[in-house]
Design an enzyme around this catalytic site. Structure first.
Site, mmCIF file in Angstrom:
data_model
loop_
_atom_site.group_PDB
_atom_site.id
_atom_site.type_symbol
_atom_site.label_atom_id
_atom_site.label_comp_id
_atom_site.label_asym_id
_atom_site.label_seq_id
_atom_site.Cartn_x
_atom_site.Cartn_y
_atom_site.Cartn_z
ATOM 1 N N LEU A 142 6.067 -0.282 -0.186
ATOM 2 C CA LEU A 142 5.324 0.086 -1.387
ATOM 3 C C LEU A 142 4.737 1.487 -1.271
ATOM 4 O O LEU A 142 4.516 2.157 -2.274
ATOM 5 C CB LEU A 142 4.200 -0.914 -1.644
ATOM 6 C CG LEU A 142 4.627 -2.317 -2.074
ATOM 7 C CD1 LEU A 142 3.419 -3.226 -2.159
ATOM 8 C CD2 LEU A 142 5.366 -2.281 -3.401
ATOM 9 N N GLY A 143 4.464 1.929 -0.058
ATOM 10 C CA GLY A 143 3.896 3.252 0.124
ATOM 11 C C GLY A 143 3.616 3.501 1.589
ATOM 12 O O GLY A 143 3.691 2.611 2.430
ATOM 13 N N GLY A 145 0.898 6.049 4.067
ATOM 14 C CA GLY A 145 -0.205 6.988 4.119
ATOM 15 C C GLY A 145 -0.476 7.449 5.528
ATOM 16 O O GLY A 145 0.308 7.191 6.461
ATOM 17 N N VAL A 150 2.407 0.342 3.773
ATOM 18 C CA VAL A 150 2.159 -0.833 2.940
ATOM 19 C C VAL A 150 3.505 -1.395 2.513
ATOM 20 O O VAL A 150 4.326 -0.685 1.920
ATOM 21 C CB VAL A 150 1.299 -0.493 1.711
ATOM 22 C CG1 VAL A 150 1.058 -1.745 0.873
ATOM 23 C CG2 VAL A 150 -0.028 0.125 2.132
ATOM 24 N N LYS A 164 -0.515 -4.411 4.563
ATOM 25 C CA LYS A 164 -0.932 -3.112 5.095
ATOM 26 C C LYS A 164 -0.893 -3.174 6.615
ATOM 27 O O LYS A 164 -1.554 -4.024 7.225
ATOM 28 C CB LYS A 164 -2.340 -2.788 4.603
ATOM 29 C CG LYS A 164 -2.875 -1.439 5.045
ATOM 30 C CD LYS A 164 -4.265 -1.219 4.432
ATOM 31 C CE LYS A 164 -4.847 0.123 4.839
ATOM 32 N NZ LYS A 164 -6.188 0.328 4.229
ATOM 33 N N ASP A 259 -15.995 3.473 -2.382
ATOM 34 C CA ASP A 259 -14.915 4.323 -2.922
ATOM 35 C C ASP A 259 -14.400 3.748 -4.230
ATOM 36 O O ASP A 259 -13.192 3.718 -4.479
ATOM 37 C CB ASP A 259 -13.787 4.455 -1.907
ATOM 38 C CG ASP A 259 -12.873 5.647 -2.222
ATOM 39 O OD1 ASP A 259 -13.336 6.594 -2.882
ATOM 40 O OD2 ASP A 259 -11.697 5.624 -1.810
#
Length: 461
Positions: A142-143, A145, A150, A164, A259
Site C-alpha cells: 500500500l505504501g 515510508g 505498509v 505496518k 498529529d
C-alpha cells in the site's frame, strides 16, 4: 498495379487485425500482399439482424479456430490487455481492461493487481517481501515510508487490514522501537467507531515489529477537499461532532494523538475515522522520545505549546488540531499561512497574532475560534465543542444520526485504487483432534491486556 498471380500453394498466416495474408512479396513493392477485404452484402430492408444461436446456461460462443482472442493495446508505461466480456446472453457487451503497474517483469496477474474493469495501482510484492505476517495473507504494497512498509492483507476471518512493518535496520533502534510500541499500545487501548481499530500485532520484543489495522475504504479528508468545494456549515458541524467523538474515545484512555489533520482522517462509508497514531503520547508516561525543544507533528496544525515542545502536552493540543482541520474543511485555508517555517512558528506562538477566520460560517465561528485559542486552558473540551456543533445541527433540523448519514453519503468516494472487497481469506490450518479448546477472546481486548502489562507506563517510557 498489375502483378503475377499468387501461387496456389502459398502459405497463409492469419493476423489478429484482419483476414489471411499471403507470405509472398509483391513484385513491385516488395511488400506482403493482403487480399482486398470482401464487402458484406447489405441485409434486405425487411430482414433484421441475423439471429443469434441459442445458448444453454454455462455456454459461451466460440470463434472458429480456437477460444476468444485477446487483443493487446499498447500504452506507455503500462501493459494492458483488453478482454472481451460477454453479457448474459453471450453477446460481446463491452471491453474491460486488466492493467498492471510498470515494472512487472512477468505477465502473471494476481487477484489484487489485476481486476476486471478497474485500475489497481497497488505495487506488487517484491521477492524479499513476506507472503504471510502473523497468519495474515499479504497481497500487495500500500505504501512505503521512512520507517517501514505498509502491506494490504487479509486475515483468516476475511478481515481486510493494513499491515505496518518496521524496517529491519530501524527495528533495533530503541527510540524507534518504543515509538512503535506506543502506537501498538494506544491502538489496543482506543475503541470507538470513529477510530480505525487494531486487529493484531507482533509479540512485544519480536525481531521485526508489525501491527495490523482495519483497512478503511475511501478518500482522506485532504484528498476529498483537494478536488471539491469546502463543506457547508451543516456538514462542517457534522464533521465537528464526529471528530469530537473520536477525540473523546482517544482521550478516555489517556492517549494523545498529536498529529490530527485532514490527511489522517479517512472518509469511510459510515463516516470519518481517525488513523495513524505514529506520534501518539501516553499522558501517564515520561516521554523520553520528545525532549524539550523537539518538534513532532505537522507545523500548520500544531498549537503554540506543541511548537515550543512536544513534551507535557494535554488533550487541548488535539482540540486545537481539530479546530484547524475544521477551519480548513470549511474555508480551504489555515489559520496562519507563511511559506517560511520559522515565520509560521512565530505566528503561531505570538499571542497577539489572531488566526485568519475569514470565510468561516457565522454559526460555527464562535466554537472554531474557541478551539484555536492560544492558551490551552481556554479551549473547550471535545464534549463542550460537540454540544456547540449539535446546536447548529438542531437549528438546521438535523439529528446527529441523520447528519452522520448525510455526511457519509456526501463524502464517501470509492477510490479506484482500493483493493477488491471479495478476496478470499487464507485457509486455516487443520486443528488437531486432541487439542484443548480455549475460550475465544476478542483479538483487540486480548492484545490490549497483553500490551498493557508488557508496556506499562514506567521510567522506560
Amino acid at each position: 498495379m498489375q502483378g503475377g498471380p499468387l501461387n496456389q500453394g502459398a502459405d497463409l498466416v492469419r493476423f489478429s487485425g484482419g483476414g489471411p495474408v499471403d507470405r509472398r512479396l509483391c513484385p513491385h513493392t516488395a511488400r506482403r500482399v493482403r487480399p482486398p477485404a470482401r464487402r458484406r452484402r447489405p441485409l434486405p430492408a425487411d430482414q433484421g439482424a441475423p439471429a443469434l444461436p441459442s445458448l444453454r446456461p454455462g455456454m459461451t460462443p466460440r470463434r472458429k479456430g480456437g477460444p476468444p482472442r485477446l487483443s493487446r493495446v499498447a500504452r506507455p508505461g503500462r501493459r494492458t490487455v483488453t478482454a472481451r466480456r460477454l453479457s448474459e446472453n453471450g453477446v460481446p457487451a463491452s471491453s474491460a481492461h486488466l492493467s498492471w503497474l510498470p515494472g512487472l517483469s512477468s505477465g502473471r496477474t494476481t487477484l489484487v493487481s489485476a481486476v476486471l474493469g478497474r485500475r489497481v495501482p497497488m505495487k506488487p510484492l517484491e521477492p524479499s517481501d513476506p507472503r504471510t505476517i502473523g497468519g495474515i495473507e499479504v497481497h500487495g504494497r500500500l505504501g512505503e515510508g521512512g520507517m517501514g512498509v505498509v502491506y494490504f492483507g487479509v486475515t483468516p476471518d476475511a478481515e481486510q487490514v493494513a499491515v505496518k512493518v518496521i524496517r529491519d535496520d530501524l527495528a533495533g533502534q530503541v527510540a524507534i522501537r518504543e515509538r512503535f510500541d506506543r502506537e501498538v499500545l494506544a491502538l489496543g487501548m482506543v475503541h470507538g467507531p470513529r477510530v480505525a481499530g487494531l486487529v493484531a500485532a507482533a509479540e512485544p520484543g519480536a525481531d521485526r515489529p508489525w501491527l495490523a489495522m482495519e483497512y478503511v475504504r475511501g478518500e482522506t479528508l485532504r484528498e476529498y477537499l483537494a478536488v471539491r468545494p469546502a463543506l457547508t456549515a451543516e456538514m462542517g458541524a457534522a464533521l465537528g461532532v464526529l471528530l469530537a467523538e473520536a477525540l473523546t474515545d482517544i482521550h478516555a484512555v489517556r492517549v494523545l494523538h498529536r498529529d490530527l489533520k485532514p490527511g489522517n482522517i479517512v472518509l469511510g462509508s459510515d463516516g470519518p475515522k481517525v488513523i495513524d497514531f505514529g506520534l501518539v503520547a501516553l499522558e501517564d508516561a515520561g516521554d523520553d522520545l520528545t525532549r524539550t525543544g523537539t518538534r513532532l507533528g505537522t507545523p500548520v496544525f500544531m498549537p503554540p505549546e506543541q511548537v515550543e515542545s512536544a513534551k507535557d502536552l494535554t488533550p487541548a493540543a488535539d482540540v486545537y488540531a481539530a479546530g484547524v482541520t475544521l477551519l480548513y474543511a470549511l474555508t480551504k485555508h489555515y489559520p496562519y499561512a507563511h511559506k517560511n517555517e520559522h515565520a509560521l512558528y512565530y505566528a503561531i506562538m505570538n499571542p497577539d497574532n489572531e488566526p485568519d477566520l475569514s470565510g468561516l460560517p457565522a454559526s460555527l465561528a464562535p466554537v472554531v475560534e474557541a478551539m484555536l485559542a492560544h492558551a490551552p486552558e481556554s479551549r473547550p473540551a471535545p464534549a463542550e465543542a460537540s454540544a456547540e456543533f449539535r446546536r447548529v445541527l438542531d437549528a438546521a433540523g438535523l439529528s446527529v444520526n441523520d447528519a452522520r448519514t448525510h455526511f457519509a453519503t456526501l463524502t464517501y468516494v470509492e477510490r479506484p485504487d482500493d483493493p477488491p472487497s471479495d478476496i478470499e481469506p487464507p485457509k486455516r490450518p487443520a486443528r488437531s483432534r486432541h487439542r484443548e479448546r480455549s475460550v475465544p477472546r476478542p483479538v483487540v481486548a486480548s492484545l490490549a491486556d497483553r500490551l498493557a502489562v508488557a508496556y506499562a507506563p514506567g521510567p522506560r517510557l
